[in-house]
Scaffold this motif. Structure first.
Motif, mmCIF file in Angstrom:
data_model
loop_
_atom_site.group_PDB
_atom_site.id
_atom_site.type_symbol
_atom_site.label_atom_id
_atom_site.label_comp_id
_atom_site.label_asym_id
_atom_site.label_seq_id
_atom_site.Cartn_x
_atom_site.Cartn_y
_atom_site.Cartn_z
ATOM 1 N N ALA A 1 0.818 -1.218 0.000
ATOM 2 C CA ALA A 1 0.000 0.000 0.000
ATOM 3 C C ALA A 1 0.846 1.260 0.000
ATOM 4 O O ALA A 1 0.369 2.335 -0.343
ATOM 5 C CB ALA A 1 -0.932 0.013 1.207
ATOM 6 N N TYR A 2 2.104 1.122 0.366
ATOM 7 C CA TYR A 2 2.972 2.291 0.513
ATOM 8 C C TYR A 2 3.638 2.615 -0.814
ATOM 9 O O TYR A 2 4.303 1.771 -1.407
ATOM 10 C CB TYR A 2 4.000 2.063 1.613
ATOM 11 C CG TYR A 2 3.347 2.020 2.974
ATOM 12 C CD1 TYR A 2 2.737 0.867 3.439
ATOM 13 C CD2 TYR A 2 3.313 3.154 3.779
ATOM 14 C CE1 TYR A 2 2.108 0.835 4.673
ATOM 15 C CE2 TYR A 2 2.696 3.136 5.007
ATOM 16 C CZ TYR A 2 2.092 1.969 5.457
ATOM 17 O OH TYR A 2 1.461 1.948 6.670
ATOM 18 N N ARG A 3 3.483 3.860 -1.224
ATOM 19 C CA ARG A 3 3.984 4.280 -2.528
ATOM 20 C C ARG A 3 5.370 4.907 -2.440
ATOM 21 O O ARG A 3 6.171 4.800 -3.367
ATOM 22 C CB ARG A 3 2.999 5.277 -3.140
ATOM 23 C CG ARG A 3 3.368 5.752 -4.528
ATOM 24 C CD ARG A 3 2.268 6.631 -5.102
ATOM 25 N NE ARG A 3 2.602 7.087 -6.453
ATOM 26 C CZ ARG A 3 1.846 7.920 -7.166
ATOM 27 N NH1 ARG A 3 0.710 8.381 -6.645
ATOM 28 N NH2 ARG A 3 2.218 8.276 -8.360
ATOM 29 N N TYR A 4 5.649 5.579 -1.353
ATOM 30 C CA TYR A 4 6.914 6.301 -1.219
ATOM 31 C C TYR A 4 7.660 5.775 0.002
ATOM 32 O O TYR A 4 7.056 5.490 1.034
ATOM 33 C CB TYR A 4 6.661 7.797 -1.056
ATOM 34 C CG TYR A 4 5.839 8.405 -2.163
ATOM 35 C CD1 TYR A 4 4.498 8.748 -1.958
ATOM 36 C CD2 TYR A 4 6.388 8.628 -3.422
ATOM 37 C CE1 TYR A 4 3.738 9.294 -2.964
ATOM 38 C CE2 TYR A 4 5.631 9.183 -4.437
ATOM 39 C CZ TYR A 4 4.309 9.511 -4.210
ATOM 40 O OH TYR A 4 3.557 10.050 -5.217
ATOM 41 N N TRP A 5 8.984 5.707 -0.122
ATOM 42 C CA TRP A 5 9.830 5.193 0.953
ATOM 43 C C TRP A 5 11.058 6.062 1.140
ATOM 44 O O TRP A 5 11.594 6.626 0.173
ATOM 45 C CB TRP A 5 10.297 3.770 0.636
ATOM 46 C CG TRP A 5 9.212 2.755 0.708
ATOM 47 C CD1 TRP A 5 8.488 2.253 -0.330
ATOM 48 C CD2 TRP A 5 8.716 2.119 1.890
ATOM 49 N NE1 TRP A 5 7.567 1.336 0.138
ATOM 50 C CE2 TRP A 5 7.691 1.238 1.500
ATOM 51 C CE3 TRP A 5 9.045 2.213 3.247
ATOM 52 C CZ2 TRP A 5 6.982 0.453 2.408
ATOM 53 C CZ3 TRP A 5 8.341 1.433 4.149
ATOM 54 C CH2 TRP A 5 7.320 0.555 3.733
ATOM 55 N N GLY A 6 11.514 6.107 2.373
ATOM 56 C CA GLY A 6 12.799 6.721 2.646
ATOM 57 C C GLY A 6 13.904 5.692 2.480
ATOM 58 O O GLY A 6 13.649 4.523 2.167
#
Length: 123
Positions: free
Chosen positions: A109-114
């Motif tokens: 579900a997560y589109r952006y990551w560090g």
């Protein structure tokens, strides 16, 4: 395009504490579900904690419930993970992610990551 930068990791003794930060740019964190996941070598990234968009309901993995607290500062556009009573099994690379919608527990579900920050807890 949301960009996330984590900081605050390090080496700490068992029983100690750390506070991780996840600074966001290019998007407003209060409009995203923001989550912390962790990963150790050769294992899948696992859910740690999340704070939902809007009112900011919080969710925790059973393994960290009562020890970790997720919060956000909308003015600073930053999400935090306060980690207390750390255990050696908390050692991992911790990453924050931003999801438009969907289950906060689900990695996809997560589109952006560090890029992640290393947390090492010594016994």
């Amino acid at each position: 395009q949301v960009q996330l930068v984590e900081s605050g990791g390090g080496l700490v003794q068992a029983g100690g504490f750390l506070r991780l930060s996840c600074a966001a740019s290019g998007g407003t964190i209060s409009t995203y579900n923001m989550g912390w996941f962790r990963q150790v070598p050769w294992q899948e990234r696992e859910f740690v904690a999340a704070i939902a968009w809007g009112r900011g309901s919080t969710y925790y993995a059973d393994s960290v419930k009562g020890r970790f607290t997720i919060s956000r500062d909308n003015a600073k556009n930053t999400v935090y993970l306060q980690m207390n009573s750390l255990k050696p099994e908390d050692t991992a690379v911790y990453s924050c992610g931003a999801a438009n919608r969907g289950s906060v527990y689900v990695l996809s579900a997560y589109r952006y990551w560090g890029q992640g920050t290393q947390v090492t807890v010594s016994s």
